[in-house]
Design an enzyme around this catalytic site. Structure first.
Site, PDB file in Angstrom:
ATOM      1  N   HIS A 119     -29.964  24.386   0.980  1.00  0.00           N
ATOM      2  CA  HIS A 119     -30.760  23.512   0.126  1.00  0.00           C
ATOM      3  C   HIS A 119     -31.266  22.297   0.892  1.00  0.00           C
ATOM      4  O   HIS A 119     -30.778  21.968   1.967  1.00  0.00           O
ATOM      5  CB  HIS A 119     -29.965  23.062  -1.100  1.00  0.00           C
ATOM      6  CG  HIS A 119     -28.781  22.193  -0.784  1.00  0.00           C
ATOM      7  ND1 HIS A 119     -27.617  22.691  -0.248  1.00  0.00           N
ATOM      8  CD2 HIS A 119     -28.594  20.853  -0.920  1.00  0.00           C
ATOM      9  CE1 HIS A 119     -26.745  21.703  -0.085  1.00  0.00           C
ATOM     10  NE2 HIS A 119     -27.323  20.567  -0.473  1.00  0.00           N
ATOM     11  N   ASP A 121     -31.838  18.262  -0.163  1.00  0.00           N
ATOM     12  CA  ASP A 121     -31.449  17.355  -1.239  1.00  0.00           C
ATOM     13  C   ASP A 121     -32.656  16.857  -2.028  1.00  0.00           C
ATOM     14  O   ASP A 121     -33.672  16.453  -1.458  1.00  0.00           O
ATOM     15  CB  ASP A 121     -30.711  16.145  -0.658  1.00  0.00           C
ATOM     16  CG  ASP A 121     -29.367  16.524  -0.057  1.00  0.00           C
ATOM     17  OD1 ASP A 121     -28.779  17.522  -0.501  1.00  0.00           O
ATOM     18  OD2 ASP A 121     -28.901  15.802   0.855  1.00  0.00           O
ATOM     19  N   HIS A 280     -29.613  22.386   4.630  1.00  0.00           N
ATOM     20  CA  HIS A 280     -28.230  22.375   5.106  1.00  0.00           C
ATOM     21  C   HIS A 280     -27.359  23.231   4.190  1.00  0.00           C
ATOM     22  O   HIS A 280     -27.761  23.606   3.085  1.00  0.00           O
ATOM     23  CB  HIS A 280     -27.669  20.960   5.238  1.00  0.00           C
ATOM     24  CG  HIS A 280     -27.757  20.140   3.982  1.00  0.00           C
ATOM     25  ND1 HIS A 280     -28.939  19.591   3.527  1.00  0.00           N
ATOM     26  CD2 HIS A 280     -26.809  19.773   3.078  1.00  0.00           C
ATOM     27  CE1 HIS A 280     -28.714  18.913   2.413  1.00  0.00           C
ATOM     28  NE2 HIS A 280     -27.428  19.021   2.108  1.00  0.00           N
ATOM     29  N   ARG A 295     -22.111  10.033   0.435  1.00  0.00           N
ATOM     30  CA  ARG A 295     -23.488  10.297   0.843  1.00  0.00           C
ATOM     31  C   ARG A 295     -24.449   9.307   0.194  1.00  0.00           C
ATOM     32  O   ARG A 295     -24.410   9.100  -1.024  1.00  0.00           O
ATOM     33  CB  ARG A 295     -23.908  11.718   0.448  1.00  0.00           C
ATOM     34  CG  ARG A 295     -25.257  12.137   1.035  1.00  0.00           C
ATOM     35  CD  ARG A 295     -25.737  13.437   0.430  1.00  0.00           C
ATOM     36  NE  ARG A 295     -26.237  13.249  -0.930  1.00  0.00           N
ATOM     37  CZ  ARG A 295     -26.465  14.250  -1.777  1.00  0.00           C
ATOM     38  NH1 ARG A 295     -26.192  15.494  -1.427  1.00  0.00           N
ATOM     39  NH2 ARG A 295     -26.918  13.996  -3.007  1.00  0.00           N
TER      40      ARG A 295
END
Length: 304
Positions: A119, A121, A280, A295
């Site tokens: 995916h 983000d 990633h 994150r």
């Protein structure tokens, strides 16, 4: 090697700046196609403007930057991320109690994490993210690596016959396939109103480098918005099967090892990546051991 002036002031701290320190960061490529380890830099220190510009240019070039031994505070992580733009607040993931811009990632000994899908983000936003900055707080002794994929290379190396089919094609991105199952029916309805499905070009253009990027991912891309415009239809399933075949073919490009790099996490490792040009995959091979991450994600621009 770029020269940097670093002001010795911990980002997010209230103490007065200390004496300026002359330094330079090093760049050690991880693979020939993606990623670099960045040395001789402290991300808890407020970077001067020239160093910041050099670091941003290095991110655009290498797409994934790995920083080791970065024992910084959550406030410093937020301050560093904000140098790149306005930060996202995730509608579903748990957040740091003092810094809502920081997503808390990772399961526990009773429930594994669920990020093991290719995916990019926030591709489900009208303005998808520019970059993410992920810091390892706790990680298992073995396993728990993360893969990153160069989606510029994935597009460049497509057959020309496929590239011609992608011209002008747009794809629909939706947060519900990944997150809807974690919500009640009422929450899904409210979230759908706030975050409707969006369209992006299947081949987007990087706003800084001008590179062409294959921009579909298996977590959030559901279908093509205008596939029927690109071919003759005999009966309905001709169109539907051809669309699904093409989408699955494109999604599989992220799984090609030659486009990938891999990071083995250690506590206080920080990885920053360009969400516009990469995907990633967080490998879930360590359960019931625990991996905890913080994150921050920077809001990007409209795609074109």
């Amino acid at each position: 090697m770029p020269t940097a002036t670093l002001t010795k002031k911990k980002a997010g701290a209230t103490s007065a700046p200390q004496t300026a320190l002359r330094s330079s960061f090093t760049i050690d490529p991880i693979t020939p196609i993606i990623g670099a380890e960045i040395g001789n830099i402290d991300l808890g220190v407020e970077l001067d403007e020239e160093t910041f510009k050099q670091l941003r240019a290095t991110l655009v070039k290498h797409k994934v930057l790995v920083f080791r031994e970065q024992d910084i505070t959550p406030a410093a992580q937020v301050a560093f991320a904000r140098r790149f733009g306005v930060l996202e607040t995730h509608p579903v993931f748990p957040k740091h109690p003092e810094h809502p811009e920081l997503v808390v990632l990772g399961g526990d000994a009773s429930k594994p994490a669920q990020e093991n899908i290719y995916h990019s983000d926030y591709s489900w936003r009208e303005e998808p993210s520019m970059a993410s900055i992920l810091r390892c707080i706790e990680c298992p002794a073995h396993g728990g690596d993360t893969l990153w994929i160069n989606m510029v290379a994935a597009y460049e190396r497509l057959p020309e016959s496929i590239k011609s089919r992608l011209a002008g094609l747009r794809a629909v991105h939706d947060l519900m396939p990944a997150f809807g199952g974690r919500m009640t029916a009422e929450k899904r309805e409210a979230t759908r109103r706030q975050y409707p499905m969006v369209e992006h070009p299947v081949v987007r253009t990087h706003p800084e480098s001008g590179e062409k990027i294959l921009y579909v991912n298996e977590s959030f891309t559901t279908h093509f918005a205008n596939f029927m415009e690109n071919g003759e239809i005999r009966v309905g399933f001709d169109f539907r099967l051809a669309e699904m075949d093409l989408l699955q073919y494109l999604l599989r490009q992220a799984q090609i090892p030659e486009y990938q790099m891999r990071v083995r996490w250690k506590p206080n490792t920080i990885v920053m990546w360009d969400n516009r040009s990469t995907q990633h995959y967080a490998i879930q091979d360590y359960f019931p051991a625990v991996r905890r991450m913080l994150r921050a994600t920077v809001i990007g621009d409209r795609t074109f």
